[in-house]
Design a protein around this motif. Structure first.
Motif, PDB file in Angstrom:
ATOM      1  N   VAL A  48       8.942  12.476   9.686  1.00 50.76           N
ATOM      2  CA  VAL A  48       7.661  11.775   9.705  1.00 50.76           C
ATOM      3  C   VAL A  48       6.994  11.923   8.340  1.00 50.76           C
ATOM      4  CG1 VAL A  48       5.378  11.595  10.748  1.00 50.76           C
ATOM      5  CG2 VAL A  48       7.348  12.189  12.175  1.00 50.76           C
ATOM      6  N   GLN A  49       6.534  10.785   7.779  1.00 45.17           N
ATOM      7  CA  GLN A  49       5.783  10.804   6.531  1.00 45.17           C
ATOM      8  C   GLN A  49       4.448  10.091   6.776  1.00 45.17           C
ATOM      9  OE1 GLN A  49       9.113   9.072   6.223  1.00 45.17           O
ATOM     10  NE2 GLN A  49       9.853  11.178   6.378  1.00 45.17           N
ATOM     11  N   TYR A  50       3.433  10.525   6.071  1.00 49.47           N
ATOM     12  CA  TYR A  50       2.111   9.969   6.322  1.00 49.47           C
ATOM     13  C   TYR A  50       1.333   9.828   5.021  1.00 49.47           C
ATOM     14  CZ  TYR A  50       1.043  14.945   6.022  1.00 49.47           C
ATOM     15  OH  TYR A  50       0.966  16.246   5.607  1.00 49.47           O
ATOM     16  N   ASP A  61       5.069   6.644   8.864  1.00 53.90           N
ATOM     17  CA  ASP A  61       6.464   6.239   9.058  1.00 53.90           C
ATOM     18  C   ASP A  61       7.206   7.356   9.765  1.00 53.90           C
ATOM     19  OD1 ASP A  61       6.770   3.624   7.366  1.00 53.90           O
ATOM     20  OD2 ASP A  61       5.683   5.017   6.063  1.00 53.90           O
ATOM     21  N   ALA A  62       8.065   6.989  10.699  1.00 53.45           N
ATOM     22  CA  ALA A  62       8.792   8.002  11.469  1.00 53.45           C
ATOM     23  C   ALA A  62      10.239   7.565  11.672  1.00 53.45           C
ATOM     24  CB  ALA A  62       8.119   8.224  12.823  1.00 53.45           C
ATOM     25  N   SER A  63      11.134   8.532  11.553  1.00 53.02           N
ATOM     26  CA  SER A  63      12.545   8.311  11.854  1.00 53.02           C
ATOM     27  C   SER A  63      12.807   8.852  13.254  1.00 53.02           C
ATOM     28  CB  SER A  63      13.433   9.023  10.824  1.00 53.02           C
ATOM     29  OG  SER A  63      13.187   8.516   9.524  1.00 53.02           O
ATOM     30  N   ILE A  64      12.923   7.945  14.219  1.00 50.66           N
ATOM     31  CA  ILE A  64      13.160   8.359  15.601  1.00 50.66           C
ATOM     32  C   ILE A  64      14.571   8.902  15.738  1.00 50.66           C
ATOM     33  CG2 ILE A  64      13.064   7.636  18.008  1.00 50.66           C
ATOM     34  CD1 ILE A  64      10.389   7.530  16.458  1.00 50.66           C
ATOM     35  N   THR A  65      15.502   8.197  15.127  1.00 50.87           N
ATOM     36  CA  THR A  65      16.882   8.672  15.001  1.00 50.87           C
ATOM     37  C   THR A  65      17.331   8.381  13.577  1.00 50.87           C
ATOM     38  OG1 THR A  65      17.934   6.567  15.603  1.00 50.87           O
ATOM     39  CG2 THR A  65      17.304   8.035  17.423  1.00 50.87           C
ATOM     40  N   LYS A  66      18.564   8.684  13.298  1.00 54.16           N
ATOM     41  CA  LYS A  66      19.076   8.418  11.962  1.00 54.16           C
ATOM     42  C   LYS A  66      19.026   6.928  11.632  1.00 54.16           C
ATOM     43  CE  LYS A  66      23.479   8.397  11.312  1.00 54.16           C
ATOM     44  NZ  LYS A  66      24.909   8.763  11.155  1.00 54.16           N
ATOM     45  N   ASP A  67      19.163   6.089  12.654  1.00 51.99           N
ATOM     46  CA  ASP A  67      19.241   4.648  12.435  1.00 51.99           C
ATOM     47  C   ASP A  67      17.999   3.881  12.862  1.00 51.99           C
ATOM     48  OD1 ASP A  67      21.902   4.679  11.426  1.00 51.99           O
ATOM     49  OD2 ASP A  67      22.639   4.953  13.473  1.00 51.99           O
ATOM     50  N   ALA A  97     -16.386   7.177  -3.927  1.00 53.03           N
ATOM     51  CA  ALA A  97     -15.756   8.450  -3.590  1.00 53.03           C
ATOM     52  C   ALA A  97     -14.563   8.167  -2.693  1.00 53.03           C
ATOM     53  CB  ALA A  97     -16.739   9.374  -2.888  1.00 53.03           C
ATOM     54  N   ASP A  98     -13.439   8.799  -2.982  1.00 52.55           N
ATOM     55  CA  ASP A  98     -12.212   8.570  -2.218  1.00 52.55           C
ATOM     56  C   ASP A  98     -11.476   9.878  -2.002  1.00 52.55           C
ATOM     57  OD1 ASP A  98     -11.857   5.447  -2.141  1.00 52.55           O
ATOM     58  OD2 ASP A  98     -12.413   5.920  -4.204  1.00 52.55           O
ATOM     59  N   ILE A  99     -10.797   9.955  -0.878  1.00 55.96           N
ATOM     60  CA  ILE A  99      -9.943  11.105  -0.580  1.00 55.96           C
ATOM     61  C   ILE A  99      -8.688  10.607   0.109  1.00 55.96           C
ATOM     62  CG2 ILE A  99     -11.050  11.574   1.647  1.00 55.96           C
ATOM     63  CD1 ILE A  99     -10.593  14.586   1.026  1.00 55.96           C
ATOM     64  N   GLY A 100      -7.564  11.210  -0.227  1.00 61.50           N
ATOM     65  CA  GLY A 100      -6.294  10.832   0.375  1.00 61.50           C
ATOM     66  C   GLY A 100      -5.427  12.048   0.632  1.00 61.50           C
ATOM     67  N   VAL A 101      -4.627  11.962   1.677  1.00 64.70           N
ATOM     68  CA  VAL A 101      -3.695  13.031   2.034  1.00 64.70           C
ATOM     69  C   VAL A 101      -2.333  12.395   2.257  1.00 64.70           C
ATOM     70  CG1 VAL A 101      -3.175  14.922   3.601  1.00 64.70           C
ATOM     71  CG2 VAL A 101      -5.555  14.278   3.180  1.00 64.70           C
ATOM     72  N   ALA A 102      -1.309  12.946   1.619  1.00 65.68           N
ATOM     73  CA  ALA A 102       0.045  12.419   1.769  1.00 65.68           C
ATOM     74  C   ALA A 102       1.013  13.568   1.926  1.00 65.68           C
ATOM     75  CB  ALA A 102       0.428  11.564   0.561  1.00 65.68           C
ATOM     76  N   THR A 106       0.840  -1.200   0.000  1.00 66.89           N
ATOM     77  CA  THR A 106       0.000   0.000   0.000  1.00 66.89           C
ATOM     78  C   THR A 106       0.876   1.252   0.000  1.00 66.89           C
ATOM     79  OG1 THR A 106      -0.194  -0.020   2.421  1.00 66.89           O
ATOM     80  CG2 THR A 106      -1.866  -1.207   1.166  1.00 66.89           C
ATOM     81  N   LYS A 107       0.262   2.384  -0.238  1.00 68.25           N
ATOM     82  CA  LYS A 107       1.000   3.634  -0.430  1.00 68.25           C
ATOM     83  C   LYS A 107       1.578   4.164   0.876  1.00 68.25           C
ATOM     84  CE  LYS A 107      -1.588   5.130  -4.514  1.00 68.25           C
ATOM     85  NZ  LYS A 107      -2.515   6.142  -5.088  1.00 68.25           N
ATOM     86  N   ARG A 108       2.653   4.909   0.744  1.00 64.63           N
ATOM     87  CA  ARG A 108       3.317   5.566   1.872  1.00 64.63           C
ATOM     88  C   ARG A 108       3.422   7.062   1.588  1.00 64.63           C
ATOM     89  NH1 ARG A 108       2.286   1.271   3.321  1.00 64.63           N
ATOM     90  NH2 ARG A 108       3.622  -0.380   4.130  1.00 64.63           N
ATOM     91  N   GLY A 109       3.627   7.812   2.650  1.00 68.94           N
ATOM     92  CA  GLY A 109       3.816   9.244   2.483  1.00 68.94           C
ATOM     93  C   GLY A 109       5.232   9.574   2.049  1.00 68.94           C
ATOM     94  N   LYS A 110       5.416  10.803   1.563  1.00 71.64           N
ATOM     95  CA  LYS A 110       6.724  11.294   1.151  1.00 71.64           C
ATOM     96  C   LYS A 110       6.949  12.669   1.758  1.00 71.64           C
ATOM     97  CE  LYS A 110       6.584   8.862  -3.287  1.00 71.64           C
ATOM     98  NZ  LYS A 110       6.617   8.991  -4.770  1.00 71.64           N
ATOM     99  N   SER A 111       8.197  13.014   1.944  1.00 72.72           N
ATOM    100  CA  SER A 111       8.521  14.321   2.496  1.00 72.72           C
ATOM    101  C   SER A 111       8.013  15.425   1.575  1.00 72.72           C
ATOM    102  CB  SER A 111      10.035  14.449   2.676  1.00 72.72           C
ATOM    103  OG  SER A 111      10.515  13.475   3.589  1.00 72.72           O
ATOM    104  N   GLY A 112       7.449  16.453   2.178  1.00 77.44           N
ATOM    105  CA  GLY A 112       6.934  17.563   1.399  1.00 77.44           C
ATOM    106  C   GLY A 112       5.629  18.065   1.963  1.00 77.44           C
ATOM    107  N   LYS A 113       5.131  19.119   1.373  1.00 79.28           N
ATOM    108  CA  LYS A 113       3.876  19.690   1.815  1.00 79.28           C
ATOM    109  C   LYS A 113       2.732  18.697   1.576  1.00 79.28           C
ATOM    110  CE  LYS A 113       5.147  24.521   0.949  1.00 79.28           C
ATOM    111  NZ  LYS A 113       4.806  25.752   0.181  1.00 79.28           N
ATOM    112  N   PRO A 114       1.675  18.810   2.361  1.00 84.03           N
ATOM    113  CA  PRO A 114       0.545  17.894   2.175  1.00 84.03           C
ATOM    114  C   PRO A 114      -0.021  17.986   0.761  1.00 84.03           C
ATOM    115  CG  PRO A 114       0.320  19.101   4.234  1.00 84.03           C
ATOM    116  CD  PRO A 114       1.453  19.734   3.497  1.00 84.03           C
TER     117      PRO A 114
END
Length: 1022
Positions: free
Chosen positions: A328-330, A360-366, A317-322, A227-235
């Motif tokens: 953090v990506q959503y 998805d979230a990066s708590i630290t670099k690793d 009808a569908d709506i999505g926000v990424a 399934t789809k994942r979020g990407k860095s950037g404005k909503p």
């Protein structure tokens, strides 16, 4: 002190002020080309933001970006590129054509690989392709898209309109179900069909030993859904609305009243020739059926037209926000679906409400974590009568009786079944709301101290609740009595004139935990990718059901309000728990991405099998050679990529009934002892303490490549040997043993691992894509030939060789061969025939040439209703802002046996009625009519090839025309994109089947028909 603070602030801000011009937004213009040809429709995105645009027909673009920013340029026909702005205001960007998507990352078992390094037989379809289909069930959108996946849509009923599918055809006499893995969770509750296609990033199909990483569940192949994942950037907000109109692909035309009246006369004549040809209806009465002069006594009813409407609506009808940041990506989505049935005044309806939250979230670099939650509500409502019963009544009901009398009263239909009423809620409703929840918590940790080492894992929890409530109410139908001129009421529905209620609850819970250790590193030209892991899952199921009859009123449809006698009440309950524990690993190595090798293994434990036999080992090996990367190929410029590969492995199938290693008992009977009733225990199945795995040994050889940058191909030969298939020895065990069907009850004989089936065939894919200025185009085709062969199945001693299942494909028929129709009495004497044969009967082939037609003349067919050959083709065109696509799907080497339920017990297809042999039509192409087709010498009494249809077809599965509004106009209304489109599903079909859809599999042709869908929609993004 104050001045010191001000000076420090000034010196701190000075470099920022000096750098401001570099960081400020500026208008950047440019041109994107591919091999110096202007490229329309390329997406230009400012990295790390939601700002993007598309190039126009001349390849030009314009957008705002920081002077020190970076731009990402992508297009379906080109390799993506990232460039730095470096303060420039004008850019000229030239892209390289995509080389067969070799850089594409493909999701495979428990990890992902670049397509270039794959050594297994893997097919991928993007979610962006699936949403081009208006079919709301995902499984219906896959047919024809790639080789190896063989799909048939057997019904179009809302809520139950999914397709059956196999990978490379049938391969076992047992369960052929494909393993579905969603976001890494094998066998996730809820499966594939009801996923929202807008949420799907990609679907990967593992067709060969590459599925061995899933061990005991992968013998039939695996489908991986990401399934789809979020990407860095404005909503980025995407919304879509689709309005579709569904209608049957095909309905049989039935005999009209005058024809059916004449048929009744003929049947009476054949049964009693001395009575003449008008024993049932006179010629004057038949004429009244024709001219409609007396609709009360001599109607001409088209039951399909009376029961079914021209089309049914479906709305989605569908709506999505990424979006997100570097940390953090959503991806969030919600959807709504509403499907109506095709009945007039019908109650059939399916509604779905779904949501998804992937974070998805990066708590630290690793250290990274992900939380993926999804759920849906499936609301199904149907009349108490099933779709099969309704369509059975539509096709059986006589055209010589009315559906509704002129005064508005409903008739009794056929045997008290009036489909016009059955489709409504007058007889009650059957409600089946279902809720599904899926939750996944993932985590990964990069071990910085050891380069290339990482660990990851997930914990998944799935739950479904399915409630059923069927309340059957009595209602009144009428029969007109001509002699008394009265309408005689008849109560139908419910039971014994009173309402009945059945309720059930079916709950499933599955928990899955997984942990892996990964190592991925390159040592110069040597590349290594390996992991080992452990996984455990537990599936629990609980079923409860209760019923009540003799309700005093229909106003209180609750269990507590039914009859109070002991015989009015019933209930049942059952449950099971199933567990698996697995250890698995993979080692992939390549040298310069030229020489490729992979080793996979899984050690699976299953609670299905007895202690000491619970674990099985399933290894596989695959290798590839990218010949195009050899130095001796450097001078051959037209070969962009060329790879040969092979794989071999063992896979298992544990999808069998549980507890077969125990004697099975049930409280089936009661006994009278001492004047009281005592429950008794019956032995229902003998134990097999040696039950073990069904095993598939798979071999696959393939060659694939890309030529001239635009032409791609793939050819595959595969072979599979399935052994240890669970099957019974009923046929070879004599009845005197006492364990084969004792006293008419089910057999006590346990299943044993005795079955063997081979399956082999070929796949081929060929495609070409290119662009000429503003025009881009692509075409591809695929074909699969997969033939099974039964090596061993228990058959009775003495079965004639040409009647044996052994040596034949799975799902064949045993039939008499029809070679013609007896035109007259003289012709009967020319052929061996059945005793009492009449003119108009079918001529059966005396296959063994003994001069007698008997059971020894039945012959096993070459194939059944699972196609040996499937194929597909796609066409994609684009010009400026327009896009157009078509998807064809087809099958051949497939047959379907359909014998209509006709005679005095039901109407006839007009194809039979209008072309039947009769004394006045001795050249008819169909046999004479009979009292009951299912017990006729021309039908069910001697099943024969006359009723076997060639179910081959070519179908326009999907077609879409879309228009993308220009960016200049959209920027004025703050939109990033707007696309409007019209598409269709099952638009037309070319086939020899006359009366029903060739994908149908019901032996009497009585099923809810497949649907043709015309859909309008739009999608906007801002």
């Amino acid at each position: 002190m104050k001045k010191t603070w001000q000076l420090r602030l000034f010196y701190f801000l000075l470099p920022l002020l000096m750098a401001a011009p570099a960081f400020s937004q500026q208008v950047i213009q440019g041109t994107v080309t591919i091999k110096k040809v202007p490229l329309a429709g390329a997406t230009v995105t400012v990295k790390g933001t939601g700002t993007s645009t598309q190039t126009d027909s001349s390849g030009h673009f314009s957008l705002q970006a920081p002077g020190n920013g970076k731009l990402l340029i992508s297009h379906v026909s080109a390799q993506s590129l990232e460039i730095s702005v470096n303060g420039q205001s004008s850019l000229a960007i030239d892209l390289e054509p995509s080389n067969g998507s070799l850089g594409e990352v493909v999701v495979v078992g428990y990890n992902a690989q670049r397509k270039a390094t794959l050594t297994g037989s893997v097919s991928v379809v993007k979610g962006s392709e699936l949403v081009k289909s208006p079919a709301v069930n995902v499984s219906n959108s896959l047919a024809g898209r790639f080789s190896g996946l063989m799909i048939n849509n057997r019904t179009g009923e809302p809520g139950y309109d999914g397709s059956s599918y196999t990978i490379r055809g049938l391969a076992t006499t047992g369960n052929n179900d494909v393993l579905v893995v969603v976001d890494g969770v094998p066998g996730q509750i809820g499966g594939l069909e009801r996923l929202n296609p807008n949420d799907i990033e990609s679907i990967t199909v593992l067709k060969d030993a590459s599925a061995a990483i899933y061990g005991s569940r992968a013998a039939n192949g695996a489908i991986l859904v990401t399934t789809k994942r979020g990407k860095s950037g404005k909503p980025s907000i995407t919304a879509s609305l689709n309005q579709g109109f569904a209608s049957p692909t095909r309905l049989p035309k039935m005999a009209d009243a005058a024809t059916y009246a004449q048929i009744n006369n003929e049947i009476d004549y054949y049964n009693y020739p001395a009575g003449g040809m008008n024993q049932h209806y006179s010629n004057d009465e038949i004429e009244k059926f024709k001219n409609g002069s007396d609709p009360l006594n001599y109607p001409n009813t088209d039951w399909a037209a009376s029961t079914l409407k021209n089309s049914a609506s479906q709305t989605r009808a569908d709506i999505g926000v990424a979006g997100g940041s570097d940390f953090v990506q959503y991806y969030l989505s919600a959807g709504y679906l509403n499907q109506d049935g095709i009945y007039k005044n019908g109650v059939t309806n399916y509604k779905q409400y779904n949501f998804r939250s992937n974070i998805d979230a990066s708590i630290t670099k690793d250290f990274k974590v992900g939380l993926y939650l999804s759920g849906r509500e499936e609301d199904r409502i149907y009349p108490v009568a099933s779709a099969t019963d309704i369509f059975r009544s539509i096709y059986r009901a006589y055209s010589t009786i009315p559906d509704v009398y002129p005064n508005g009263l409903p008739s009794i239909g056929i045997e008290g079944n009036n489909p016009v009423m059955m489709a409504t809620d007058i007889g009650g409703t059957n409600r089946n709301p279902t809720q599904v929840f899926n939750g996944i918590l993932k985590g990964s940790l990069n071990i910085a101290a050891v380069k290339g080492l990482s660990v990851d894992g997930f914990a998944a929890f799935d739950k479904s609740w399915s409630f059923g409530k069927s309340f059957a109410k009595p209602y009144v139908l009428y029969n007109y009595n001509k002699s008394t001129d009265t309408y005689e009421p008849r109560v139908v529905g419910g039971a014994s004139g009173k309402a009945t209620l059945n309720e059930s609850q079916f709950n499933q819970t599955q928990s899955t935990v997984n942990f892996k250790i990964n190592y991925q590193r390159s040592f110069g030209d040597h590349n290594l990718n390996a992991f080992v892991g452990v996984e455990q899952s537990k599936l629990k199921s609980d079923t409860f059901a209760a019923s009540r009859i003799n309700f005093p009123t229909t106003q209180t449809p609750e269990l507590s309000q039914g009859g109070t006698a002991a015989t009015d009440i019933n209930n049942l309950g059952k449950s099971f728990q199933f567990t698996r524990r697995s250890f698995f690993g993979k080692l992939a190595y390549n040298y310069q991405e030229k020489y490729l090798v992979e080793l996979q293994a899984r050690y699976d434990g299953s609670s299905t099998f007895p202690s000491g036999s619970q674990y099985g080992f399933f290894p596989s090996v695959s290798a590839g050679w990218r010949i195009s990367r050899e130095n001796f190929m450097s001078g051959i410029s037209f070969i962009n990529d060329l790879k040969v590969r092979a794989s071999y492995g063992s896979l298992g199938n544990d999808n069998v009934s549980q507890f077969q290693y125990f004697n099975n008992y049930s409280f089936a009977n009661n006994y009278v002892s001492g004047g009281s009733i005592t429950p008794g225990i019956d032995l229902t199945k003998l134990a097999n303490p040696n039950i073990t795995w069904e095993v598939a040994h798979k071999m696959d050889i393939g060659v694939e490549g890309t030529l001239f940058n635009n032409l791609y191909f793939e050819f595959i030969y595969f072979r599979q040997k399935r052994s240890d298939i669970l099957a019974t020895r009923n046929a070879s065990i004599p009845n005197v043993s006492g364990i084969v069907n004792p006293f008419g009850s089910p057999s006590l004989v346990p299943s044993e691992n005795i079955g063997k089936v081979d399956n082999n065939g070929v796949e081929a894919t060929l495609g070409y894509s290119n662009r000429k200025g503003k025009f881009q185009y692509g075409i591809s085709g695929n074909i699969t030939y997969a033939k099974s062969k039964i090596v061993f199945i228990d058959e009775a001693p003495g079965v004639l060789p040409y009647q044996q299942q052994t040596g034949k494909p799975l799902n064949t028929y045993l039939l008499y061969r029809s070679i013609g129709i007896f035109r007259d009495a003289a012709e009967i004497e020319k052929y061996p025939h059945l005793s009492g044969a009449q003119p108009g009967d079918l001529i059966y082939d005396d296959y063994n040439k003994d001069g007698v037609i008997n059971a020894n003349d039945q012959v096993r067919t070459d194939y059944g209703n699972i196609p040996l050959v499937t194929y597909g083709a796609t066409i994609n065109l684009g010009y400026n802002n327009f896009d157009f696509s078509m998807l064809f799907a087809g099958q051949s080497k497939v047959s379907q046996y359909v014998l209509p339920e006709s005679g005095t017990i039901g109407n006839f297809y007009s194809s039979w009625a209008d072309n039947r042999w009769s004394p006045s039509n001795t050249g008819g192409s169909y046999p004479r009519v009979d009292t009951r087709a299912s017990s006729s010498v021309n039908g069910g009494l001697y099943p024969n090839t006359f009723w076997m249809n060639n179910a081959s077809f070519l179908r326009l599965k999907n077609v879409e025309l879309g228009y993308n509004f220009s960016r200049d106009w959209l920027s004025k209304v703050k939109m990033q994109s707007l696309r409007v489109y019209v598409n269709a599903f099952n638009l037309f079909t070319i086939t020899q089947v006359k009366d029903y859809d060739p994908e149908g599999s019901q032996g009497s042709g009585q099923f809810y028909p497949q649907q043709r869908i015309i859909n309008l929609g739009f999608q906007l993004r801002f």
